[in-house]
Design an enzyme around this catalytic site. Structure first.
Site, short mmCIF file in Angstrom:
data_model
loop_
_atom_site.label_atom_id
_atom_site.label_comp_id
_atom_site.label_asym_id
_atom_site.label_seq_id
_atom_site.Cartn_x
_atom_site.Cartn_y
_atom_site.Cartn_z
N SER A 1 -34.99 9.67 30.68
CA SER A 1 -35.06 8.27 31.10
C SER A 1 -36.03 8.17 32.26
O SER A 1 -36.19 9.13 33.03
CB SER A 1 -33.68 7.80 31.57
OG SER A 1 -33.79 6.58 32.27
N TYR B 1 -26.31 9.96 36.44
CA TYR B 1 -27.21 9.80 35.28
C TYR B 1 -28.63 10.30 35.62
O TYR B 1 -29.25 11.02 34.83
CB TYR B 1 -27.23 8.32 34.90
CG TYR B 1 -28.01 7.95 33.67
CD1 TYR B 1 -27.49 8.17 32.39
CD2 TYR B 1 -29.25 7.31 33.76
CE1 TYR B 1 -28.19 7.78 31.26
CE2 TYR B 1 -29.95 6.92 32.64
CZ TYR B 1 -29.42 7.15 31.38
OH TYR B 1 -30.12 6.77 30.27
N LYS C 1 -30.68 13.27 33.84
CA LYS C 1 -31.96 12.99 33.18
C LYS C 1 -33.12 13.77 33.82
O LYS C 1 -34.04 14.20 33.12
CB LYS C 1 -32.23 11.47 33.19
CG LYS C 1 -31.25 10.66 32.33
CD LYS C 1 -31.28 11.10 30.87
CE LYS C 1 -30.51 10.17 29.94
NZ LYS C 1 -30.48 10.67 28.55
P1 NDP Z 1 -25.87 3.72 22.95
O1 NDP Z 1 -24.72 3.62 23.90
O2 NDP Z 1 -26.31 2.51 22.21
O3 NDP Z 1 -25.60 4.90 21.88
C1 NDP Z 1 -25.20 6.16 22.35
C2 NDP Z 1 -25.06 7.09 21.19
O4 NDP Z 1 -24.70 8.38 21.71
C3 NDP Z 1 -23.95 6.70 20.23
O5 NDP Z 1 -24.37 6.98 18.92
C4 NDP Z 1 -22.79 7.61 20.63
O6 NDP Z 1 -21.91 7.95 19.57
C5 NDP Z 1 -23.53 8.85 21.06
N1 NDP Z 1 -22.77 9.71 21.96
C6 NDP Z 1 -22.29 9.42 23.20
N2 NDP Z 1 -21.62 10.47 23.68
C7 NDP Z 1 -21.66 11.44 22.73
C8 NDP Z 1 -21.14 12.75 22.63
N3 NDP Z 1 -20.42 13.29 23.62
N4 NDP Z 1 -21.37 13.46 21.49
C9 NDP Z 1 -22.08 12.92 20.48
N5 NDP Z 1 -22.60 11.69 20.52
C10 NDP Z 1 -22.38 10.96 21.63
O7 NDP Z 1 -27.07 4.31 23.84
P2 NDP Z 1 -28.66 4.17 23.70
O8 NDP Z 1 -29.05 4.14 22.29
O9 NDP Z 1 -29.11 3.09 24.60
O10 NDP Z 1 -29.13 5.55 24.38
C11 NDP Z 1 -29.56 6.67 23.64
C12 NDP Z 1 -30.22 7.65 24.59
O11 NDP Z 1 -31.33 7.01 25.23
C13 NDP Z 1 -29.31 8.14 25.71
O12 NDP Z 1 -29.59 9.49 25.99
C14 NDP Z 1 -29.71 7.26 26.87
O13 NDP Z 1 -29.43 7.88 28.11
C15 NDP Z 1 -31.21 7.15 26.63
N6 NDP Z 1 -31.83 6.03 27.30
C16 NDP Z 1 -31.47 4.73 27.02
C17 NDP Z 1 -32.09 3.68 27.68
C18 NDP Z 1 -31.76 2.26 27.42
O14 NDP Z 1 -32.29 1.39 28.13
N7 NDP Z 1 -30.93 1.92 26.44
C19 NDP Z 1 -33.13 3.94 28.69
C20 NDP Z 1 -33.44 5.33 28.90
C21 NDP Z 1 -32.80 6.32 28.22
P3 NDP Z 1 -20.78 6.90 19.01
O15 NDP Z 1 -21.56 5.86 18.27
O16 NDP Z 1 -19.92 7.69 18.11
O17 NDP Z 1 -20.09 6.35 20.21
#
Ligand code: NDP
Length: 250
Positions: free
Chosen positions: A145, A158, A162
């Protein structure tokens, strides 16, 4: 012009059921890769993503596993090996937030974020390297991130995870280069998903004002560079972190 062609490749996307992971999984499938879609608890979202991939003419299977749990990760990679016999691309995307100012941050808030975002990435990378070392090829793409570069009030846990991913990416890139395994990171800015739904209108407007391209990011904005990094076009790139944020951080 080189096309992105991932036909015959197997790609595992952690946290691929929703948000950015979903867009990455669908895009990799459109480029021809077979997708292993990992999710933690939201099975219906994962089912929906499988349907989207099928509608796009791709193939995918879903595997439930908590990436922070070593036994789950072991089972996840064994399933990939048993079903596909190979692994070409790993996208470490699973991530969570537990935002609060440091003075109020409980140990559980710190540990939960480090366990999923950093420890989970370590466990999955190590497991993937077994197949990739044997094959003498592979691509690992870690989703970090911009917060890991700039820091952010209320996100010390976080940001630490990251920033840790960026150092981990460089170290593994150096270790694995001789085996033709490239390891890179992608640092999104603000992307509209359930992760960022919690922000109020004022916070969103403040972010919007800091983005030169004048809009918030969409999950597909992140998927493009991930497909590129997984492709033959990126075979001379390793150890890098690519910021994808509409120009917010320069
Ligand atoms: P969401 O909350 O929309 O989705 C998160 C996903 O991660 C879900 O599919 C969830 O599974 C899965 N997940 C969470 N914990 C676990 C775990 N312990 N084991 C397996 N799967 C897990 O998040 P985003 O799509 O926004 O984020 C995706 C990535 O991008 C993350 O790493 C986030 O830090 C990064 N990011 C996001 C930004 C943003 O603005 N959105 C900015 C910068 C980075 P389930 O569906 O089963 O709950």
């Amino acid at each position: 012009m080189m096309q992105i062609d991932l036909a015959g490749k197997v790609a595992l996307v952690t946290g691929g059921g929703r948000g950015i992971g979903r867009a990455i999984a669908v895009s990799l499938a459109e480029a021809g890769a077979h997708i292993v879609l990992n999710y933690r608890s939201n099975a219906s979202a994962a089912e929906e993503t499988l349907a989207m991939i099928a509608a796009a003419g791709g193939t995918a299977t879903a595997v439930q596993a908590d990436v922070s749990q070593a036994a789950d990760v072991e089972r996840l990679f064994k399933t990939v090996q048993d079903n596909s016999g190979r692994l070409d691309v790993l996208v470490n995307n699973a991530g969570i937030t537990r935002d609060t100012l440091l003075l109020r941050m409980k140990e559980e808030d710190f540990d939960a974020v480090i366990d999923t975002n950093l420890r989970g990435l370590y466990l999955c990378t190590k497991a993937a390297l077994r197949s990739m070392s044997r094959q003498r090829s592979g691509r690992i793409i870690n989703i970090t991130s911009v917060v890991g570069i700039t820091g952010n009030a209320g996100q010390a846990n976080y940001a630490a995870a990251k920033a840790g991913i960026i150092g981990f990416t460089k170290s593994t890139a150096r270790e694995m280069a001789s085996r033709n395994i490239m390891v890179n990171a992608v640092a999104p800015g603000f992307v509209e998903t359930e992760l960022t739904d919690v922000l109020n209108e004022d916070a969103r407007n403040a972010i919007l004002n800091s983005i030169p391209l004048g809009r918030l990011g969409q999950p597909l904005d992140i998927a493009g560079i991930v497909c590129f990094l997984a492709s033959d076009a990126a075979s001379y790139i390793t150890g890098q972190t690519f910021v994808v944020d509409g120009g917010m951080v320069m």
